[in-house]
Design a protein around this motif. Structure first.
Motif, PDB file in Angstrom:
ATOM      1  N   THR A 189       0.818  -1.223   0.000  1.00  0.00           N
ATOM      2  CA  THR A 189       0.000   0.000   0.000  1.00  0.00           C
ATOM      3  C   THR A 189       0.850   1.271   0.000  1.00  0.00           C
ATOM      4  N   ALA A 192      -0.017   3.704  -2.663  1.00  0.00           N
ATOM      5  CA  ALA A 192      -1.402   4.118  -2.443  1.00  0.00           C
ATOM      6  C   ALA A 192      -1.492   5.156  -1.333  1.00  0.00           C
ATOM      7  N   TYR A 223      -5.169  -0.968  -8.926  1.00  0.00           N
ATOM      8  CA  TYR A 223      -4.431  -0.404  -7.798  1.00  0.00           C
ATOM      9  C   TYR A 223      -4.990   0.951  -7.390  1.00  0.00           C
ATOM     10  N   VAL A 226      -7.004   0.907  -4.315  1.00  0.00           N
ATOM     11  CA  VAL A 226      -6.273   0.961  -3.048  1.00  0.00           C
ATOM     12  C   VAL A 226      -6.055   2.420  -2.655  1.00  0.00           C
ATOM     13  N   ARG A 230      -8.001   4.603   0.693  1.00  0.00           N
ATOM     14  CA  ARG A 230      -7.181   5.160   1.757  1.00  0.00           C
ATOM     15  C   ARG A 230      -7.261   6.689   1.786  1.00  0.00           C
ATOM     16  N   SER A 245     -10.527  -4.589  -8.482  1.00  0.00           N
ATOM     17  CA  SER A 245      -9.729  -4.286  -7.285  1.00  0.00           C
ATOM     18  C   SER A 245      -9.068  -5.539  -6.704  1.00  0.00           C
ATOM     19  N   THR A 248      -8.246  -3.593  -0.681  1.00  0.00           N
ATOM     20  CA  THR A 248      -8.029  -2.206  -0.283  1.00  0.00           C
ATOM     21  C   THR A 248      -7.030  -2.040   0.858  1.00  0.00           C
ATOM     22  N   GLY A 249      -6.661  -3.125   1.488  1.00  0.00           N
ATOM     23  CA  GLY A 249      -5.855  -3.036   2.696  1.00  0.00           C
ATOM     24  C   GLY A 249      -6.715  -2.918   3.940  1.00  0.00           C
ATOM     25  N   PHE A 285      -3.699  -7.210   0.015  1.00  0.00           N
ATOM     26  CA  PHE A 285      -4.663  -6.147   0.282  1.00  0.00           C
ATOM     27  C   PHE A 285      -5.918  -6.612   1.009  1.00  0.00           C
TER      28      PHE A 285
END
Length: 343
Positions: A189, A192, A223, A226, A230, A245, A248-249, A285
């Motif tokens: 991430t 991101a 990406y 992500v 955030r 996707s 997203t983490g 993620f």
């Protein structure tokens, strides 16, 4: 499924005896992501790699809050100068791509930086007068050298929106350094987080210059999802859409720093569906955004692949347009994972 080439019965039995758990999951994640990255590398030409040594002028010293005609003229002049400097330096490929971005002198940029991999924020439609404004956030390997494919998607979306709602505008936001498709940076991430630090302030400035009744939507590919997930968003951002996707983490839509409705979609032939949705040691993620456990509203993305979401005539483009225009079903919760063909 047939036995992998080069594996004998002993190797297969040994693999079956290997312990399950975090180590195995991490190894599987790395192998699968590597396979996906290699597959994507076949699609993304090597010639599209970044050109950090291409000379270009510093960005025009003009505020994004300046009147749109002033911004457009300043950045178009920068773009023309960057093309001239690249040509003089013998970088004819970059020069040709920049001249294509000029669109015969009609392109409108809120921001442009021709240095290195490059940054560009292009407007389609009247962003100041629109009441439906969409910001497109791209994924890996989107640079000035590959910009035309990103631009084509933004233009297709704008044409689809305006056919139904003339007061629409689309902003193609290449405002961060995207990771390379075949790189370690695409697995974490880090890029991101930096991108979110650019996107958040941009959205705040955009909200200030749009009409009071305008609704903003974030459409985030690969990406780019992500990055969006955030990014803290203000009240004008009513919808955040994650498509193609890898995750997203975050574990759920409720964890994202936004009050917007969160949507997710994945095409039936999108290779990202093969990526294990886990997060271990900073790699990966996490929860699949189209999984009911994530809590996003799942939209119909059709049978397309990873690069097909904004192609004219597709079910995915229709779904995205309905979300932006506010005519999609806002009560639908995530109910099922889309089918992804397995090898």
């Amino acid at each position: 499924m047939s036995r992998p080439e080069g594996f004998g019965e002993a190797e297969v039995q040994d693999a079956a005896r290997r312990p399950r758990g975090p180590r195995r999951a991490l190894g599987r994640l790395r192998r699968t992501l590597l396979a996906g990255l290699v597959a994507a590398a076949v699609v993304v030409p090597v010639s599209a790699a970044a050109s950090p040594d291409v000379p270009a002028p510093a960005p025009a010293a003009v505020s994004e809050s300046a009147p749109a005609p002033v911004l457009y003229a300043a950045h178009l002049a920068d773009l023309a100068e960057a093309a001239r400097m690249a040509q003089d330096a013998g970088r004819t490929g970059r020069a040709a791509k920049l001249r294509a971005m000029e669109a015969g002198g009609t392109a409108r940029f809120l921001a442009f930086d021709g240095r290195g991999r490059g940054r560009a924020v292009e407007v389609f439609g009247d962003v100041d007068g629109a009441d439906r404004v969409t910001v497109l956030v791209p994924g890996s390997d989107t640079t000035l050298d590959t910009y035309q494919r990103f631009r084509a998607g933004a233009l297709a979306l704008q044409q689809r929106l305006q056919a139904e709602h003339p007061r629409s505008a689309v902003v193609a936001w290449l405002g961060y350094d995207t990771p390379g498709t075949v790189s370690t940076t695409v697995l974490t991430t880090d890029r991101a987080d930096r991108g979110a630090g650019e996107l958040g302030p941009f959205l705040a400035r955009l909200a200030q210059r749009t009409a009071p009744e305008a609704r903003l939507s974030l459409l985030c590919h690969s990406y780019g999802s992500v990055v969006c997930a955030r990014t803290p968003t203000g009240p004008k951002v009513t919808d955040m859409v994650l498509f193609g996707s890898p995750g997203t983490g975050s574990g759920s839509a409720a964890d994202l720093p936004t009050g917007a409705r969160v949507w997710a979609g994945r095409g039936g032939a999108d290779w990202v569906g093969h990526v294990p949705h886990v997060r271990l040691g900073g790699i990966g993620f996490g929860t699949d955004p189209v999984d009911p456990a994530f809590g996003a509203r799942v939209f119909a993305a059709g049978p397309g692949g990873h690069s097909d979401y904004l192609k004219p005539g597709t079910a995915s483009l229709d779904s995205l347009a309905r979300i932006v225009l506010g005519t999609a079903d806002t009560t639908a919760a995530a109910t099922a994972l889309p089918e992804v063909p397995r090898a």
